[in-house]
Design a protein around this motif. Structure first.
Motif, mmCIF file in Angstrom:
data_model
loop_
_atom_site.group_PDB
_atom_site.id
_atom_site.type_symbol
_atom_site.label_atom_id
_atom_site.label_comp_id
_atom_site.label_asym_id
_atom_site.label_seq_id
_atom_site.Cartn_x
_atom_site.Cartn_y
_atom_site.Cartn_z
ATOM 1 N N LEU A 6 0.826 -1.200 0.000
ATOM 2 C CA LEU A 6 0.000 0.000 0.000
ATOM 3 C C LEU A 6 0.863 1.254 0.000
ATOM 4 O O LEU A 6 1.885 1.329 0.690
ATOM 5 C CB LEU A 6 -0.912 0.015 1.234
ATOM 6 N N GLY A 7 0.438 2.259 -0.785
ATOM 7 C CA GLY A 7 1.135 3.534 -0.833
ATOM 8 C C GLY A 7 0.246 4.655 -0.332
ATOM 9 O O GLY A 7 -0.936 4.726 -0.685
ATOM 10 N N ILE A 8 0.807 5.533 0.478
ATOM 11 C CA ILE A 8 0.061 6.663 1.050
ATOM 12 C C ILE A 8 0.728 7.955 0.632
ATOM 13 O O ILE A 8 1.932 8.142 0.861
ATOM 14 C CB ILE A 8 -0.002 6.576 2.586
ATOM 15 N N ALA A 9 -0.035 8.847 0.017
ATOM 16 C CA ALA A 9 0.453 10.168 -0.366
ATOM 17 C C ALA A 9 0.032 11.164 0.704
ATOM 18 O O ALA A 9 -1.141 11.510 0.809
ATOM 19 C CB ALA A 9 -0.115 10.581 -1.720
ATOM 20 N N ASP A 204 -4.792 8.777 -1.068
ATOM 21 C CA ASP A 204 -4.506 10.187 -1.328
ATOM 22 C C ASP A 204 -5.030 11.026 -0.166
ATOM 23 O O ASP A 204 -6.227 11.257 -0.033
ATOM 24 C CB ASP A 204 -5.166 10.620 -2.632
ATOM 25 N N VAL A 205 -4.119 11.463 0.701
ATOM 26 C CA VAL A 205 -4.496 12.308 1.848
ATOM 27 C C VAL A 205 -3.529 13.501 1.894
ATOM 28 O O VAL A 205 -2.956 13.827 2.931
ATOM 29 C CB VAL A 205 -4.480 11.510 3.174
ATOM 30 N N ILE A 313 -14.818 11.790 0.811
ATOM 31 C CA ILE A 313 -14.223 10.455 0.701
ATOM 32 C C ILE A 313 -14.571 9.900 -0.664
ATOM 33 O O ILE A 313 -15.739 9.911 -1.068
ATOM 34 C CB ILE A 313 -14.752 9.498 1.797
ATOM 35 N N ASP A 314 -13.564 9.421 -1.381
ATOM 36 C CA ASP A 314 -13.768 8.800 -2.693
ATOM 37 C C ASP A 314 -12.995 7.483 -2.689
ATOM 38 O O ASP A 314 -11.780 7.472 -2.416
ATOM 39 C CB ASP A 314 -13.265 9.725 -3.798
ATOM 40 N N ALA A 321 -9.315 8.239 -1.436
ATOM 41 C CA ALA A 321 -8.995 9.650 -1.213
ATOM 42 C C ALA A 321 -9.861 10.193 -0.078
ATOM 43 O O ALA A 321 -11.070 9.972 -0.056
ATOM 44 C CB ALA A 321 -9.222 10.467 -2.489
ATOM 45 N N VAL A 322 -9.220 10.887 0.856
ATOM 46 C CA VAL A 322 -9.927 11.562 1.951
ATOM 47 C C VAL A 322 -9.368 12.976 2.044
ATOM 48 O O VAL A 322 -8.144 13.154 2.122
ATOM 49 C CB VAL A 322 -9.746 10.837 3.303
ATOM 50 N N ASN A 323 -10.252 13.974 2.037
ATOM 51 C CA ASN A 323 -9.761 15.352 2.037
ATOM 52 C C ASN A 323 -10.877 16.286 2.522
ATOM 53 O O ASN A 323 -12.000 15.860 2.794
ATOM 54 C CB ASN A 323 -9.290 15.757 0.641
#
Length: 360
Positions: A6-9, A204-205, A313-314, A321-323
């Motif tokens: 898993l990759g987290i931005a 994507d956070v 949340i998408d 993605a959470v923003n």
């Protein structure tokens, strides 16, 4: 259950919560962030979570947020309690309620705020007499009107950020790496490790780094850090003010944090004299002992907000993605992470992809 790569931005609050939870479940986790390292930056450029007050205030936020935000907030308080209990080196956490104060001249403003609370089932603000306030918080000078907001809580943000970072087992942290583009299962890195990296799922956070994919704007918050030995304050305090909602938050180490809820500006420059004077004068009016405190830091930062000020949340099976947490980052983050991971697990199961194991 199969374990995933898993990759987290983003290594702000959401990124560190995700990394901590996913790594505890045994997944291989890599986190990418443009910051030079995990430490806080108090220059307006680092993760906004370091600059936050750490108030967990579902009731107070009903002033200009909907009851759904309060519901998420109450759930997050419970989740924070569990997270703090699971951390070997936990941050300070307390749930003694918070106080809403108003000078006599600002009673009309207080009535508007209380009317919003009264419109939500179960939301209560208990009026306090001057003596009751003095018994509860001797450090405060009764300003005219006071209410207790029961059940509200607080957490120490800087220590929490470090604890989540240090106790996320096996996570690979890649500093100085800005994520420019994300697709399902892949992210593009600029900087120290430029190129595309592929993962089973990417998260994507990035906060304001999520532009232009999302119509985000920055909302400026400003804080004054005061060293006030023996200040005695136990609970967060919100003071209704003609221009701002000023708050005072006790911190370990004899620190009191002062702040204003929001300023519609993307200015990252240092705090103005006007802001500093207004914040400190308002705080001194209800806590006279602050007159002899020492100014440790004048801080500011930008919080990511969408046009409706609601979180976003998408989720697809390979991208989450959470923003848009606005000023509610610490209040909402654990519940939003829980919801996003639950939706992600369901979608992977529906797509017949290896399902993630997720530990709370």
């Amino acid at each position: 259950m199969p374990l995933l790569d898993l990759g987290i931005a983003g290594a702000g609050l959401l990124g560190r919560l995700l990394a901590w939870r996913l790594a505890r479940a045994g997944h291989r986790v890599s986190v990418f962030d443009p910051a030079p390292g995990p430490q806080p930056r108090f220059d307006g450029q680092g993760a906004a979570a370091f600059s936050a007050a750490g108030m967990l205030s579902p009731l107070a936020e009903l002033d200009n947020a909907g009851p759904d935000i309060a519901t998420l907030g109450w759930r997050s308080i419970s989740l924070w309690r569990d997270i703090v209990a699971a951390l070997p080196d936990p941050p300070a956490f307390g749930q003694l309620g918070s106080l809403l104060l108003a000078h006599r001249n600002d009673f009309a403003t207080a009535q508007r705020v209380l009317a919003r609370l009264a419109a939500v089932p179960g939301a209560t603000a208990s009026p306090l007499s001057a003596q009751q306030l003095a018994d509860m918080e001797p450090a405060l000078q009764p300003p005219g009107h006071a209410w207790l907001l029961p059940g509200e809580a607080q957490i120490e943000p800087v220590k929490a950020m470090f604890s989540l970072y240090h106790h996320a087992p096996g996570v690979q942290w890649h500093w100085g790496c800005r994520v420019g583009t994300l697709h399902d299962g892949a992210l593009q890195i600029d900087g120290a490790e430029s190129g595309w990296r592929r993962f089973d799922t990417v998260f994507d956070v990035r906060g304001l780094g999520g532009r232009p994919t999302l119509p985000l704007r920055g909302v400026r918050g400003e804080t004054v850090w005061l060293h006030a030995p023996g200040h005695g304050l136990l609970r967060p305090v919100r003071l209704l003010h003609p221009r701002h909602r000023v708050y005072l938050v006790p911190r370990p180490g004899d620190i009191v944090l002062l702040g204003a809820t929001e300023i519609e500006s993307e200015d990252r420059s240092p705090m103005s004299l006007r802001s500093a004077v207004e914040l400190m004068a308002a705080a001194h009016s209800v806590m006279p002992a602050l007159a002899e405190s020492r100014i440790l830091r004048l801080d500011r930062n930008l919080r990511p907000a969408l046009p409706d000020n609601r979180p976003h949340i998408d989720v697809t099976p390979q991208r989450v993605a959470v923003n848009g947490l606005f000023r509610h980052g610490w209040l909402l983050a654990p519940a939003l992470v829980e919801d996003a991971l639950a939706a992600w697990a369901r979608l992977r199961a529906d797509a017949a992809l290896p399902g993630p194991e997720i530990e709370r």
